[in-house]
Scaffold this motif. Structure first.
Motif, mmCIF file in Angstrom:
data_model
loop_
_atom_site.group_PDB
_atom_site.id
_atom_site.type_symbol
_atom_site.label_atom_id
_atom_site.label_comp_id
_atom_site.label_asym_id
_atom_site.label_seq_id
_atom_site.Cartn_x
_atom_site.Cartn_y
_atom_site.Cartn_z
ATOM 1 N N PHE A 47 -19.015 28.630 32.207
ATOM 2 C CA PHE A 47 -19.030 29.469 31.015
ATOM 3 C C PHE A 47 -17.790 30.335 31.087
ATOM 4 O O PHE A 47 -17.440 30.842 32.155
ATOM 5 C CB PHE A 47 -20.286 30.345 30.962
ATOM 6 N N ARG A 49 -15.180 33.198 28.630
ATOM 7 C CA ARG A 49 -14.873 33.903 27.395
ATOM 8 C C ARG A 49 -13.370 34.015 27.239
ATOM 9 O O ARG A 49 -12.808 33.688 26.219
ATOM 10 C CB ARG A 49 -15.503 35.296 27.345
ATOM 11 N N GLU A 70 -19.528 22.467 29.625
ATOM 12 C CA GLU A 70 -19.296 23.868 29.267
ATOM 13 C C GLU A 70 -20.564 24.478 28.699
ATOM 14 O O GLU A 70 -21.154 23.946 27.757
ATOM 15 C CB GLU A 70 -18.162 24.004 28.254
ATOM 16 N N GLU A 72 -22.423 26.899 26.436
ATOM 17 C CA GLU A 72 -22.114 27.611 25.197
ATOM 18 C C GLU A 72 -23.412 28.110 24.581
ATOM 19 O O GLU A 72 -24.403 27.374 24.547
ATOM 20 C CB GLU A 72 -21.428 26.681 24.201
ATOM 21 N N PRO A 76 -22.530 31.657 18.878
ATOM 22 C CA PRO A 76 -21.397 32.137 19.680
ATOM 23 C C PRO A 76 -21.358 33.668 19.777
ATOM 24 O O PRO A 76 -21.749 34.372 18.846
ATOM 25 C CB PRO A 76 -20.174 31.621 18.924
ATOM 26 N N LYS A 101 -26.362 26.009 23.135
ATOM 27 C CA LYS A 101 -25.918 25.052 22.113
ATOM 28 C C LYS A 101 -26.290 23.631 22.547
ATOM 29 O O LYS A 101 -26.713 22.823 21.733
ATOM 30 C CB LYS A 101 -24.406 25.176 21.923
#
Length: 196
Positions: A47, A49, A70, A72, A76, A101
């Motif tokens: 993860f 940012r 990944e 997510e 978001p 997600k």
């Protein structure tokens, strides 16, 4: 999330991360009803940012020729750094975990999982805690790599011990996010110690 937001740095990191992971197929997400892309038994899950953790994930992925996933959130986090800080603090304080997600479709197929995340508010980001709560890591080797903005790993190892209690864990790589110039060299050296 103790690191101050620097738009120029974020642009640079995003560009580096794009180069690092360009043309790298990710594990097909469960929501896509597709199969894992290879017979590899090692998965890099991350993860990010700002892009720091993505750079490290890319180095591990390329060096070990792993599958890649990944983490997510379904919704978001805000683009604005301070709004993200406020949302993450609210999630932490209320003990709520955001929905994902996507999920890894066949976690049982992996023996080793490298898990990368930044420290947010001296802890594991809520969305990473969701991942740990929704994926069975029992009996797997969990190898964390943790980025931070200068305040260390916080309670990350305690959270990992609680949410992945039945996994075998290696000592994590803990790296300050502002050390981009040394990241590749540090990660490569660390991988040599893990593989020995």
């Amino acid at each position: 999330m103790s690191e101050e937001y620097d738009p120029a740095r974020r642009i640079l990191l995003t560009a580096l991360a794009g180069l690092t992971l360009a043309n790298v197929p990710l594990v097909a997400a469960a929501s896509d009803n597709a199969n894992v892309l290879s017979n590899n038994r090692t998965l890099v899950v991350f993860f990010t940012r700002s892009g720091n953790t993505r750079v490290i994930a890319g180095v591990i992925h390329r060096s070990l020729k792993t599958d890649l996933f990944e983490i997510e959130p379904a919704k978001p986090y805000p683009e604005d750094y301070f709004q993200t800080v406020a949302q993450a603090k609210s999630e932490h304080d209320r003990g709520t975990l955001p929905a994902l997600k996507n999920t890894v479709p066949d976690m049982a197929g992996y023996q080793t999982v490298y898990l990368g995340f930044p420290v947010w508010g001296t802890s594991v980001p809520p969305v990473v805690q969701t991942f740990l709560s929704t994926h069975d890591l029992a009996g797997k080797l969990l190898i964390p790599f943790i980025t931070h903005g200068g305040y260390g790993k916080g309670d990350s190892e305690d959270v990992l011990a609680r949410l992945a209690a039945d996994a075998k864990r290696e000592k994590p790589l803990v790296i300050e996010g502002s050390q981009e110039r040394r990241t590749t060299e540090t990660v490569t050296s660390w991988l040599e110690t893990v593989r020995s």
